[in-house]
Design a protein around this motif. Structure first.
Motif, mmCIF file in Angstrom:
data_model
loop_
_atom_site.group_PDB
_atom_site.id
_atom_site.type_symbol
_atom_site.label_atom_id
_atom_site.label_comp_id
_atom_site.label_asym_id
_atom_site.label_seq_id
_atom_site.Cartn_x
_atom_site.Cartn_y
_atom_site.Cartn_z
ATOM 1 N N LYS A 275 -4.589 10.564 -0.767
ATOM 2 C CA LYS A 275 -3.183 10.435 -0.373
ATOM 3 C C LYS A 275 -3.075 10.567 1.148
ATOM 4 O O LYS A 275 -3.857 11.276 1.765
ATOM 5 C CB LYS A 275 -2.338 11.499 -1.054
ATOM 6 N N TYR A 276 -2.095 9.862 1.718
ATOM 7 C CA TYR A 276 -1.890 9.906 3.163
ATOM 8 C C TYR A 276 -0.403 9.887 3.490
ATOM 9 O O TYR A 276 0.422 9.454 2.702
ATOM 10 C CB TYR A 276 -2.591 8.728 3.858
ATOM 11 N N THR A 277 -0.101 10.361 4.677
ATOM 12 C CA THR A 277 1.210 10.220 5.310
ATOM 13 C C THR A 277 0.932 9.860 6.754
ATOM 14 O O THR A 277 0.123 10.509 7.412
ATOM 15 C CB THR A 277 2.006 11.540 5.241
ATOM 16 N N ILE B 189 7.643 5.735 8.852
ATOM 17 C CA ILE B 189 6.952 6.901 8.306
ATOM 18 C C ILE B 189 6.616 6.552 6.859
ATOM 19 O O ILE B 189 7.513 6.380 6.033
ATOM 20 C CB ILE B 189 7.834 8.156 8.389
ATOM 21 N N ASN B 190 5.317 6.408 6.554
ATOM 22 C CA ASN B 190 4.918 5.918 5.242
ATOM 23 C C ASN B 190 3.948 6.861 4.550
ATOM 24 O O ASN B 190 3.184 7.567 5.186
ATOM 25 C CB ASN B 190 4.339 4.507 5.359
ATOM 26 N N THR B 191 4.029 6.857 3.214
ATOM 27 C CA THR B 191 3.122 7.647 2.386
ATOM 28 C C THR B 191 2.523 6.722 1.335
ATOM 29 O O THR B 191 3.115 5.718 0.962
ATOM 30 C CB THR B 191 3.840 8.807 1.675
ATOM 31 N N GLY B 192 1.359 7.078 0.868
ATOM 32 C CA GLY B 192 0.717 6.286 -0.175
ATOM 33 C C GLY B 192 -0.638 6.857 -0.533
ATOM 34 O O GLY B 192 -0.933 8.021 -0.261
ATOM 35 N N GLY C 3 3.440 -3.519 11.741
ATOM 36 C CA GLY C 3 3.281 -2.254 12.441
ATOM 37 C C GLY C 3 1.858 -1.755 12.300
ATOM 38 O O GLY C 3 1.098 -2.229 11.446
ATOM 39 N N ARG C 4 1.512 -0.785 13.101
ATOM 40 C CA ARG C 4 0.172 -0.195 13.057
ATOM 41 C C ARG C 4 0.293 1.313 12.886
ATOM 42 O O ARG C 4 0.978 1.979 13.656
ATOM 43 C CB ARG C 4 -0.581 -0.511 14.350
ATOM 44 N N ASN C 5 -0.377 1.830 11.843
ATOM 45 C CA ASN C 5 -0.418 3.278 11.642
ATOM 46 C C ASN C 5 -1.226 3.903 12.772
ATOM 47 O O ASN C 5 -2.272 3.376 13.165
ATOM 48 C CB ASN C 5 -1.048 3.620 10.288
ATOM 49 N N ILE C 6 -0.757 5.042 13.285
ATOM 50 C CA ILE C 6 -1.364 5.589 14.498
ATOM 51 C C ILE C 6 -1.887 7.027 14.382
ATOM 52 O O ILE C 6 -2.517 7.506 15.314
ATOM 53 C CB ILE C 6 -0.378 5.506 15.684
ATOM 54 N N PHE C 7 -1.665 7.705 13.269
ATOM 55 C CA PHE C 7 -2.010 9.124 13.246
ATOM 56 C C PHE C 7 -3.227 9.500 12.413
ATOM 57 O O PHE C 7 -3.920 10.446 12.750
ATOM 58 C CB PHE C 7 -0.807 9.953 12.781
ATOM 59 N N THR C 8 -3.486 8.830 11.298
ATOM 60 C CA THR C 8 -4.594 9.239 10.435
ATOM 61 C C THR C 8 -5.564 8.090 10.206
ATOM 62 O O THR C 8 -5.223 6.928 10.372
ATOM 63 C CB THR C 8 -4.098 9.722 9.055
ATOM 64 N N ASN D 28 0.834 -1.202 0.000
ATOM 65 C CA ASN D 28 0.000 0.000 0.000
ATOM 66 C C ASN D 28 0.868 1.251 0.000
ATOM 67 O O ASN D 28 0.505 2.273 -0.552
ATOM 68 C CB ASN D 28 -0.919 0.027 1.230
ATOM 69 N N GLU D 29 2.029 1.144 0.650
ATOM 70 C CA GLU D 29 2.916 2.294 0.821
ATOM 71 C C GLU D 29 3.676 2.573 -0.476
ATOM 72 O O GLU D 29 4.231 1.665 -1.081
ATOM 73 C CB GLU D 29 3.920 2.034 1.943
ATOM 74 N N ASP D 30 3.714 3.841 -0.877
ATOM 75 C CA ASP D 30 4.535 4.245 -2.021
ATOM 76 C C ASP D 30 5.979 4.455 -1.575
ATOM 77 O O ASP D 30 6.914 4.130 -2.302
ATOM 78 C CB ASP D 30 3.994 5.529 -2.651
ATOM 79 N N ASN D 31 6.147 5.019 -0.406
ATOM 80 C CA ASN D 31 7.466 5.248 0.187
ATOM 81 C C ASN D 31 7.366 4.992 1.684
ATOM 82 O O ASN D 31 6.327 5.258 2.294
ATOM 83 C CB ASN D 31 7.933 6.690 -0.023
#
Length: 174
Positions: free
Chosen positions: A122-124, A105-108, A151-156, A76-79
């Motif tokens: 889009k998200y970060t 730290i992931n974006t996608g 891992g678990r995303n925690i901010f958005t 899912n992550e682009d970077n």
């Protein structure tokens, strides 16, 4: 001259200097490439690891996803930029097992539903996670490692909930 070493300031200075020199003498570093991702998907992940002791290291990985959005199988992550800390369970020079904690730290781009219509957004985000793995290092410095974790995303709320951390890495210790 002996009286110089009796002063508390000089003792502290010498102690700090000896600790600094001893950490630099041991300092080993590794550079590796995740060939599992490169062969299975159009993804490049490069890692750097710095040993802070015989059983501990810190490092960072950088993942770049070149797989198309319409592909059946892709991250899912682009970077993803992933600092990590590893603890090795033995002090073997060649074959070892480790546990790792990381912050990725992931974006996608993720599809979200807005008024009943799915739209790309889009998200970060940042993911906190753990991994386990094993590593073989030859006497010449060649390195192979396998690792897996989650891992678990925690901010958005727009980011996927889970972030994988898997790899088959080859590299060199110097």
């Amino acid at each position: 001259m002996y009286t110089i070493f009796k002063s508390p300031t000089m003792k502290k200075t010498i102690t700090i200097l000896l600790i600094f020199i001893s950490t630099k003498i041991f300092a080993q570093q590794e550079l590796s490439l995740d060939i599992g991702d490169a062969l299975a998907m159009k993804t490049l992940e490069i890692s750097y690891e710095y040993y802070i002791g015989y059983q501990s290291s810190v490092g960072v990985s950088a993942l770049f996803n070149f797989e198309g959005k319409t592909s059946d199988f892709r991250y899912n992550e682009d970077n993803m930029f992933t600092p990590f800390f590893r603890h090795y369970f033995t002090d073997s020079n060649n074959w070892n097992y480790f546990g790792e904690i990381f912050f990725g730290i992931n974006t996608g781009e993720n599809e979200i539903e807005v008024s009943g219509i799915k739209q790309p957004k889009k998200y970060t985000d940042g993911a906190v996670g753990i991994s386990i793995g094993t590593k073989y290092i030859s006497n010449g410095g060649f390195m192979v490692s396998l690792l897996g974790g989650l891992g678990r995303n925690i901010f958005t709320e727009t980011a996927p909930v889970l972030v994988p951390r898997v790899g088959v890495n080859v590299g060199y210790r110097f």
